[in-house]
Design a protein around this motif. Structure first.
Motif: not given
Length: 430
Positions: A138-141, A240-249
């Motif tokens: 889940m993230a912006l492209i 967690l690091p504030r990346t703004g993206a959520v990994g599939v795991g």
């Protein structure tokens, strides 16, 4: 009877007559003897049932015993089967995180939305609610990925235009041929704004994020910049690091809160699909119902669950298995094979508090087989066998009435007959 009476009279006539007594003492003895003979004759006649009764005929004195009324009720035939109380069959968590398992929860722990199911490489794997599995990040492209997609698209268009020209001229353009303006590459500047991710899985994730208190975006099918900002705040709370993206795991979805089951790995092992099992948090009963006699096992059927303490609670059939199985040893020598086949029937219990602290153990499930509504009934012990055959009831005044019996249930029996009515009293012999 008549011969017996005649015999008594003959015996009286042939008996020797004593000589008449003399004086007052003799007359008294004669009177006493006559009285004794009269009493004896009356006793014999009474014993033989020859006493006067008019046209009423002989009457039988009522037997001793209690008296009960004929009642109108609903009878239900209940059948009991063995069941097992528990949390249902454990299933493995769909762990997609890769790495080393660094933390596991205790067996029996309850995890709700936003809670940590396990840690992989010291990163939490978080539970959220939903029916769709986590199948992509889940993230912006990013703009560069979007530009790469555009360049790939342009290349496909150029090749297609050249092929079209070849087909039209019948020959491939030579090395000195210059491309037509329609196929010449025209570099375009990449878009500065990332492209939004879209889909129902985005709405599911955003619904959970908002339920956890991280808002500031519109819950819809678009993963926007505002969604990414909320993700950063959520990641900060998890360390967690504030990346703004959520990994599939990073996330695992379930229909609701879960109860942790057995761990199939130890700390330090590699994470995988069978790392950890789980069940729902509501206790339920599983019955191995006979496949040959499971007509009662219909979704929504009400049952009674009798606990080891003797207390009964209400249950309802939630699901019925479609595959029959034979218990271990049932199909071997001496077993009846298919006749022993059972299907799993799951029964839910709405009032979980009624179960107390009992989490697992054997229980008895009672279900209604046949049912007779609005019928007359008496205790089974009130039935008597009639000399002419069949069953009957003894009334309070000693009369016997023939009845037709129906359903037997819970110590009572359905009765009917021309003379049977609600409220009449019948006797139960002691």
């Amino acid at each position: 009877m008549a011969e017996t009476v005649t015999h008594l009279d003959d015996a009286h006539e042939t008996a020797p007559v004593p000589p008449p007594p003399h004086g007052r003492r003799g007359r008294r003895a004669a009177l006493i003897a006559s009285a004794v003979l009269v009493v004896a004759a009356v006793a014999v006649i009474g014993a033989l049932g020859l006493g006067g009764g008019g046209d009423k005929g002989p009457s039988t004195p009522p037997r001793s015993g209690s008296v009960v009324p004929v009642t109108r009720t609903t009878l239900a035939e209940r059948t009991a089967v063995d069941g097992q109380l528990g949390y249902g069959t454990e299933i493995p968590l769909p762990v997609k995180a890769t790495g080393t398992v660094t933390w596991l929860p205790e067996q029996g722990a309850t995890v709700e939305r936003g809670g940590t199911l396990l840690r992989v490489d010291d990163r939490p794997v978080v539970l959220m609610y939903g029916m769709l599995p986590m199948y992509r990040d889940m993230a912006l492209i990013p703009p560069e990925e979007e530009a790469e997609e555009e360049r790939s698209s342009d290349g496909r268009q150029q090749k297609g235009s050249v092929d079209q020209q070849k087909n039209a001229d019948g020959a491939s353009p030579g090395p000195s041929a210059s491309p037509s303006p329609s196929v010449s590459p025209s570099p375009s500047a990449p878009s500065q704004a990332p492209r939004e991710l879209r889909g129902m899985d985005v709405m599911q994730f955003e619904t959970n994020l908002a339920a956890l208190g991280y808002t500031g975006f519109t819950v819809d099918e678009r993963f926007t910049i505002a969604t990414a900002r909320a993700v950063k705040r959520w990641q900060k709370s998890l360390g967690l690091p504030r990346t703004g993206a959520v990994g599939v795991g990073d996330v695992i979805y379930s229909a609701g809160k879960v109860r942790i089951g057995h761990a199939e790995v130890r700390l330090g092992s590699a994470a995988g699909e069978n790392t950890l099992g789980y069940t729902g948090t509501s206790r339920k009963v599983v019955v191995g119902a006979s496949a040959a006699d499971a007509t009662w096992a219909v979704r929504g059927t009400n049952v009674q669950v009798k606990l080891p303490s003797g207390k009964s609670v209400r249950g309802k059939v939630a699901s019925v298995g479609k595959e029959a199985s034979v218990p271990e040893g049932g199909g071997g020598e001496g077993g009846s094979g298919a006749a022993d086949a059972t299907i799993p029937v799951t029964i839910t219990i709405k009032d979980q508090k009624a179960l107390g602290r009992l989490e697992s153990g054997p229980v008895t499930v009672e279900y209604v087989g046949r049912e007779a509504k609005d019928v007359l009934s008496v205790p089974v012990s009130a039935l008597v066998a009639l000399a002419e055959g069949g069953n009957g009831l003894e009334t309070e005044d000693g009369r016997f009435l023939a009845v037709k019996t129906g359903l037997f249930a819970d110590g009572n029996v359905e009765v009917s007959g021309a003379a049977i009515r609600e409220g009449m009293k019948v006797r139960i012999a002691e």
